[in-house]
Design a protein around this motif. Sequence first.
Motif, PDB file in Angstrom:
ATOM      1  N   UNK B  86       0.772  -1.244   0.125  1.00 48.17           N
ATOM      2  CA  UNK B  86      -0.131   0.076   0.225  1.00 48.17           C
ATOM      3  C   UNK B  86       0.661   1.229  -0.023  1.00 48.17           C
ATOM      4  N   UNK B  87       2.119   1.159  -0.204  1.00 46.61           N
ATOM      5  CA  UNK B  87       2.760   2.356  -0.380  1.00 46.61           C
ATOM      6  C   UNK B  87       2.759   3.119  -1.505  1.00 46.61           C
ATOM      7  N   UNK B  88       2.858   4.548  -1.606  1.00 46.63           N
ATOM      8  CA  UNK B  88       2.704   5.293  -2.787  1.00 46.63           C
ATOM      9  C   UNK B  88       3.642   4.854  -3.649  1.00 46.63           C
ATOM     10  N   UNK B  89       3.143   4.450  -4.786  1.00 45.89           N
ATOM     11  CA  UNK B  89       4.192   4.014  -6.054  1.00 45.89           C
ATOM     12  C   UNK B  89       5.221   4.909  -6.581  1.00 45.89           C
ATOM     13  N   UNK B  91       6.631   7.347  -5.192  1.00 48.38           N
ATOM     14  CA  UNK B  91       7.967   7.914  -4.411  1.00 48.38           C
ATOM     15  C   UNK B  91       8.900   6.816  -4.546  1.00 48.38           C
ATOM     16  N   UNK B  95      12.512   9.069  -0.456  1.00 47.39           N
ATOM     17  CA  UNK B  95      11.302   9.912   0.036  1.00 47.39           C
ATOM     18  C   UNK B  95      10.319   9.315   0.884  1.00 47.39           C
ATOM     19  N   UNK B  99       9.280  10.576   4.669  1.00 48.24           N
ATOM     20  CA  UNK B  99       7.747  10.705   5.097  1.00 48.24           C
ATOM     21  C   UNK B  99       7.425  10.132   6.296  1.00 48.24           C
TER      22      UNK B  99
END
Lengths: 276, 234
Positions: B86-89, B91, B95, B99
């Motif tokens: 579920x990590x933002x792709x 980034x 980064x 975060x």
Amino acid sequence: MLGRLMKYEWKYIWKKLLIFAGVLLAATGIGLVSTGLIGKLHEQDEFAAFAIGMLGFMFYYTLIMGASIGMSVIVAIRFYKSVYGEEGYVTHTLPVSGREILWSHVLVNGFAVFSVGLIMQISLSLIMNDFFRGIFDTATLPGLGGVGNNGNIYAQMLGLSGVGAWVVIVLYLAIGTLCSVMMIYASVVLGQKWKKHKVFGAVVSYILINGSMVLLSWIILIPFMIRTIMGGDFFADGPSNITGGFLWIALAIDLLYGVIMYLIVDHGLTKRLNLE
Amino acid sequence: MAELLRTEHLVKVYDNMSMPALDDITLTIPTGRIVGLLGPNGSGKTTLIKLINGLLQPTSGSVLIEGNRPGPVSKAVVSYLPDRFCLPGDRTAEELMQFYADFYADFDRERAETMLGSLQIERTARIKGLSKGTKEKLQLIMAMSRRARLYVLDEPIAGVDPAARDYILKTIISNYQPDASILLSTHLISDVENILDDVIFIRNGRILLCSSVEKIREEQGKSLDAYFREVFAC
């Protein structure tokens, strides 16, 4: 923590905002050239230039409308993905409250929608005077009360000075943006009630919310319109007689909807969050 | 041992289901324990984990983490590894570390950098360009780089190769403090058996057993894996 959330929202949106601003600037250039061509109908009776100008103007209008809708769609997708999508697992396990998550979206993405709206209004104010002058002989056409002949078109429509009109427009835009962003977010929240078609549910919710707002506006505005038209010589007084009144009523409806939508989203994020 | 997590008569019924996903779950996890949450598919493990993390709202009952209901205070001390990526792709790992450091006061950047180096994960590459296994390792690194009080790991070794499993389990054991606890759900019992202190067996949303691994071995005279197969035999 709100500031940190906003920082990451800004990181997401700023490049997109820049692209949309660029599109609007380019569109304004097209619009200015087009209205110049439209004006040649009266000046030199050049119908071909007028036709090209009209096509250019339609292209301009499509671009600015597209930019406005496009930014709203981006804001909706961002909210959906980061709150209810896979990224929601990261968002909702941060040591922040649901309310902070909501406000980070509202303030940053709302600012992006507001900026696009403001550039759009500035662009329209630059172009609409020439457009009206090109289409109509506004000096003699009583229905428009001379719109397009003198100064800023908004000032004439609102019956205010140039600065006063812009203050009202910015205020209206700010409240309208808040309401519109809240409507988008409320639709996404309500869409979660659909078990298998959450995006479809969000779209249906948006149509229903928007439809109810239009209906309410009509119910309130129709008697106002009749009273205004019956009560005075609207055409002789100019458009500010009616547009000014419309604006304040629309503003009140926006505010009412904004508050209701905020309560729905707040409830959804703080009391009813279920990431299944 | 101080109490870290407590659930009381916890019930969760999903809107579209008549049977509860969790039914009257009361349990306590003290500090300094590695607890296995074991059960077949659909037994309610992930539902319980999501309730602990505030991702679901209970139908009734309560969850308390160090005395707080799931919220900003509890989330500051719980490190969660979901069962999905579920990590933002968009980034990079670099980064992502920033975060985590921005939001979690207990994030240990040095520890994260060491683990990234050990697993040879490029810091400047966009996450969406990484392989599935690498993404899962990165997610685990982020979760285990916090000096949290409670680690809640949902299927941490399910998607990685056996060699990486050993590294991950080693990482889990070596990176948590004695005053912290780990709640770990998995199907791969033989892989985790040696690191568990306690187990919770769960089936159809109800707790079947809550015991120490040592006690099971003593009383049943078999490994945890063998006992699990016996209890959950189809």
